[in-house]
Design an enzyme around this catalytic site. Structure first.
Site, PDB file in Angstrom:
ATOM      1  N   GLY A 285       5.294   2.880   0.596  1.00 51.39           N
ATOM      2  CA  GLY A 285       6.018   3.392  -0.376  1.00 51.39           C
ATOM      3  C   GLY A 285       5.608   3.219  -1.975  1.00 51.39           C
ATOM      4  O   GLY A 285       6.219   3.473  -2.993  1.00 51.39           O
TER       5      GLY A 285
ATOM      6  N   SER B 120       0.892  -1.213   0.099  1.00 48.45           N
ATOM      7  CA  SER B 120       0.052  -0.075  -0.048  1.00 48.45           C
ATOM      8  C   SER B 120       0.759   1.311   0.032  1.00 48.45           C
ATOM      9  O   SER B 120       2.176   1.202  -0.102  1.00 48.45           O
ATOM     10  CB  SER B 120      -0.688  -0.018   1.230  1.00 48.45           C
ATOM     11  OG  SER B 120      -0.006   0.353   2.355  1.00 48.45           O
ATOM     12  N   LYS B 121       0.127   2.501   0.158  1.00 48.90           N
ATOM     13  CA  LYS B 121       0.982   3.668  -0.051  1.00 48.90           C
ATOM     14  C   LYS B 121       1.923   3.772   1.164  1.00 48.90           C
ATOM     15  O   LYS B 121       2.776   4.431   1.105  1.00 48.90           O
ATOM     16  CB  LYS B 121       0.225   4.812  -0.279  1.00 48.90           C
ATOM     17  CG  LYS B 121      -0.533   4.970  -1.661  1.00 48.90           C
ATOM     18  CD  LYS B 121      -1.211   6.078  -1.895  1.00 48.90           C
ATOM     19  CE  LYS B 121      -1.557   6.358  -3.352  1.00 48.90           C
ATOM     20  NZ  LYS B 121      -2.371   7.602  -3.531  1.00 48.90           N
ATOM     21  N   ARG B 122       1.449   3.407   2.255  1.00 53.87           N
ATOM     22  CA  ARG B 122       2.229   3.342   3.537  1.00 53.87           C
ATOM     23  C   ARG B 122       3.462   2.732   3.545  1.00 53.87           C
ATOM     24  O   ARG B 122       4.455   3.269   4.194  1.00 53.87           O
ATOM     25  CB  ARG B 122       1.213   3.176   4.763  1.00 53.87           C
ATOM     26  CG  ARG B 122       1.093   1.589   4.923  1.00 53.87           C
ATOM     27  CD  ARG B 122       0.264   1.182   6.006  1.00 53.87           C
ATOM     28  NE  ARG B 122      -0.003  -0.191   6.339  1.00 53.87           N
ATOM     29  CZ  ARG B 122       0.826  -0.786   6.769  1.00 53.87           C
ATOM     30  NH1 ARG B 122       2.043  -0.638   7.389  1.00 53.87           N
ATOM     31  NH2 ARG B 122       0.479  -2.453   7.016  1.00 53.87           N
TER      32      ARG B 122
END
Length: 328
Positions: free
Chosen positions: A96, A92-94
């Site tokens: 990167g 996920s975006k968390r």
């Protein structure tokens, strides 16, 4: 009864029919649902293979029923392993996770991205990890695609991209650096003549030290900023050695006498100092490096001094010695 999916990666996967309701293929507003539309779409486009995320494996029995009802030959299906973060959770975006455009804006090369993506969930029949596109086309086979999830390892991507960055010729490397150098304020993109030639030489010093182009400005910052601090007390202590004034005085005295200040001439000057002082190489190079950069490690001194020039080299060295409380 049951329906079996002949999957190119997972083999035969059987689903009991009692898992499925009489599913909707067209909504009340006339819009077809995914499981119906995708079959019609793929058939009309003549798709022979459907390769997609394993999340879609559970949709495949429904789609096979649609193909059967319409009397069409279904394509071959292969459900690819998921890509996980380093902690093996869903990427996920968390973690990167980012877009291809973002990787491009950071200066990752297309060849590296292709190479890296090919190795996510697929293993070659050898220890080889660097592949050209032609090699990937020749080597790739579905039978070596893993069933287990792949892990997105940014360090591996950086290692692969670093390889491709090092393969670039000087002009291509400079072109990769330009947008990042402009963004950092180190150039405008309008430079010509000696200024452009100097910038190209500066940028070239970063080629062996960076993983992607966005790192280049930080790597060459020393050539644009004469104000710096010692990296730590150990570095500062290097300048307080008893032999440092002798080494530095000789350097500052002999450097202006060098006619063609290039790598070869600087190396010759260092050997001259070493011979005259009878010191080990480290006792000559290290204080000069620390005085020039504040660090005990970095680019080759013989490349750095010609780029800084005689005046800036002397200015930086004297400033460092003053900060360290060393008198010549």
């Amino acid at each position: 009864g049951s329906i079996t999916v002949h999957d190119l990666i997972h083999g035969e996967v059987t689903f009991n029919m009692d898992q499925f309701d009489d599913f909707v293929i067209v909504k009340s507003n006339g819009i077809p649902t995914y499981n119906f539309a995708v079959c019609v779409d793929d058939h009309l486009m003549g798709m022979t293979h459907v390769l997609r995320a394993e999340e879609h494996l559970s949709n495949t029995p429904k789609q096979l029923l649609v193909y059967e009802a319409l009397g069409w030959e279904p394509p071959k299906f292969g459900h690819m392993p998921m890509i996980l973060a380093m902690d093996r959770s869903k990427l996920s975006k968390r973690h990167g996770a980012t877009s291809v455009e973002e990787f491009r804006s950071q200066g990752y090369l297309p060849e590296a991205i292709n190479n890296f993506l090919a190795l996510l969930g697929w293993a070659p029949n050898s220890e080889q990890e660097i592949f050209s596109m032609d090699e990937l086309i020749h080597e790739f086979s579905m039978d070596r695609v893993a069933k287990n999830p792949a892990v997105f390892d940014i360090d591996k991507l950086n290692w692969i991209n670093q390889h491709y960055m090092r393969q670039l010729d000087a002009e291509a490397f400079f072109e990769a650096a330009k947008p990042h150098m402009i963004a950092a304020g180190y150039m405008t993109g309008e430079e010509e003549g000696e200024k452009l030639a100097w910038l190209k030489r500066v940028v070239a010093t970063a080629q062996e030290h960076i993983s992607y182009a966005a790192q280049i400005p930080e790597c060459v910052e020393m050539y644009f900023n004469d104000e710096f601090d010692f990296e730590n007390e150990e570095a500062e202590a290097v300048l307080k050695a008893e032999t440092v004034p002798t080494v530095i005085n000789m350097l500052l005295e002999e450097l202006p006498k060098v006619e063609n200040l290039d790598n070869v001439a600087v190396k010759a000057l260092f050997k001259q100092i070493q011979k005259a002082t009878k010191l080990k190489g480290k006792d000559v190079f290290m204080p000069i490096r620390v005085a020039l950069t504040g660090n005990q490690h970095g680019p080759e001194l013989a490349a750095m001094v010609p780029l800084l020039g005689v005046e800036r080299t002397a200015k930086r060295i004297k400033s460092s010695l003053a900060k360290a409380g060393v008198t010549l």
